[in-house]
Design a protein around this motif. Structure first.
Motif, PDB file in Angstrom:
ATOM      1  N   GLU A 196      33.439  31.318  44.232  1.00 21.53           N
ATOM      2  CA  GLU A 196      32.738  32.341  44.746  1.00 21.53           C
ATOM      3  C   GLU A 196      33.217  33.707  44.771  1.00 21.53           C
ATOM      4  O   GLU A 196      32.258  35.206  44.566  1.00 21.53           O
ATOM      5  CB  GLU A 196      32.588  32.728  46.499  1.00 21.53           C
ATOM      6  CG  GLU A 196      32.280  31.579  46.764  1.00 21.53           C
ATOM      7  CD  GLU A 196      30.535  31.254  45.987  1.00 21.53           C
ATOM      8  OE1 GLU A 196      29.871  32.295  46.527  1.00 21.53           O
ATOM      9  OE2 GLU A 196      30.108  30.312  46.805  1.00 21.53           O
ATOM     10  N   GLN A 197      34.762  33.969  44.140  1.00 23.25           N
ATOM     11  CA  GLN A 197      34.602  35.378  43.726  1.00 23.25           C
ATOM     12  C   GLN A 197      34.448  35.729  42.000  1.00 23.25           C
ATOM     13  O   GLN A 197      33.919  36.969  41.874  1.00 23.25           O
ATOM     14  CB  GLN A 197      35.914  35.763  43.185  1.00 23.25           C
ATOM     15  CG  GLN A 197      36.618  37.123  43.166  1.00 23.25           C
ATOM     16  CD  GLN A 197      38.358  37.115  42.746  1.00 23.25           C
ATOM     17  OE1 GLN A 197      39.134  35.813  43.700  1.00 23.25           O
ATOM     18  NE2 GLN A 197      39.374  38.505  42.834  1.00 23.25           N
ATOM     19  N   GLY A 203      30.440  36.369  42.088  1.00 26.24           N
ATOM     20  CA  GLY A 203      30.446  37.927  42.724  1.00 26.24           C
ATOM     21  C   GLY A 203      30.626  39.053  41.302  1.00 26.24           C
ATOM     22  O   GLY A 203      29.492  39.555  41.534  1.00 26.24           O
ATOM     23  N   ASP A 254      27.360  41.034  39.477  1.00 22.56           N
ATOM     24  CA  ASP A 254      27.961  42.696  40.402  1.00 22.56           C
ATOM     25  C   ASP A 254      27.122  43.328  39.171  1.00 22.56           C
ATOM     26  O   ASP A 254      27.496  43.649  38.184  1.00 22.56           O
ATOM     27  CB  ASP A 254      29.366  43.201  40.143  1.00 22.56           C
ATOM     28  CG  ASP A 254      29.436  44.136  40.561  1.00 22.56           C
ATOM     29  OD1 ASP A 254      29.543  45.354  40.954  1.00 22.56           O
ATOM     30  OD2 ASP A 254      31.619  44.209  41.203  1.00 22.56           O
TER      31      ASP A 254
END
Length: 252
Positions: A113-114, A117, A121
């Motif tokens: 998930e990071q 992200g 971004d």
């Protein structure tokens, strides 16, 4: 996973072999003036804005640092290029974070998930766009070239996530960078060569993700200094994918 590996291999092969050509040999000294005539020597031929890409450049081996737990004898050999990469990563923590997560074979759910992200971004996408435009670059530096190389990798990997909610924005960004008139005669030759390599890599990313859009860009580039670069990217992309399919067929 196979498509992502091939795409990554294409990017590194181009950076190593085609996009970053060796510096040209020094120009020959001007002829000695004639004793009986005072005709001034002819001016040197103007260099093209966009340099042709070398086909037979020696590839640069980029080794990764030793994995945690490896003994000293198991470590991969390090080269100057590894030190340059590490120095660039130390001054660009956002790229270091991306690279650390992207290199992991097995991601924990929170790490996945990071990474996603990071891929969606918009602020990072804009930083990548600004770095790849290189509007203030006049002289060559290894740090700038490495940073741009990993910005290209970031954009390509962000598009590999097919469900990326920013996918349309990423495609627009890559297209704008391919067509940007950011290679200028006032820049050092090595800068122009490096930026040419970036354009080839991004054109190949576009060919992989939206072939029709890439073909349209190639048609729009007819008659411009960038046409040979984009045509080279198309030919190179098709040749490498044909080779990959042939290898898959011969090694089922």
């Amino acid at each position: 996973m196979g498509v992502a590996c091939v795409a990554a291999a294409l990017l590194f092969a181009l950076w190593n072999g085609a996009g970053r050509a060796p510096a040209p040999p020094p120009e020959a000294p001007p002829p000695a003036p004639s004793v009986t005539a005072s005709v001034p020597p002819a001016p040197p031929a103007a260099q093209p804005l966009v340099e042709p890409l070398a086909e037979d450049a020696t590839p640069v081996v980029i080794s990764e640092p030793a994995a945690p737990g490896e003994a000293v004898g198991q470590r991969r050999p390090r080269f100057r290029v590894d030190d340059l990469r590490d120095e660039m990563m130390a001054s660009n923590p956002d790229l270091a974070q991306f690279r650390t997560l992207q290199r992991k074979v097995l991601l924990k759910p929170e790490e996945r998930e990071q990474l996603r992200g990071i891929y969606k971004d918009r602020a990072r996408i804009e930083v990548a766009r600004q770095d790849l435009l290189a509007e203030s670059e006049q002289t060559y530096s290894d740090d700038n070239q490495f940073r741009r190389m990993y910005r290209v990798e970031y954009l390509g990997m962000a598009l590999e996530w097919k469900d990326n909610p920013e996918r349309a924005h990423l495609l627009d960004t890559v297209e704008s960078l391919v067509m940007a008139r950011n290679i200028r005669s006032t820049q050092d030759l090595d800068v122009r060569r490096s930026l040419s390599g970036d354009k080839v890599e991004m054109m190949m990313i576009l060919l992989h993700n939206d072939r029709a859009r890439a073909e349209q860009l190639l048609a729009q580039s007819r008659g411009t200094p960038y046409e040979p670069l984009l045509e080279y990217a198309r030919v190179r992309f098709d040749a490498l994918w044909a080779l990959a399919r042939q290898q898959q067929t011969s090694n089922p």
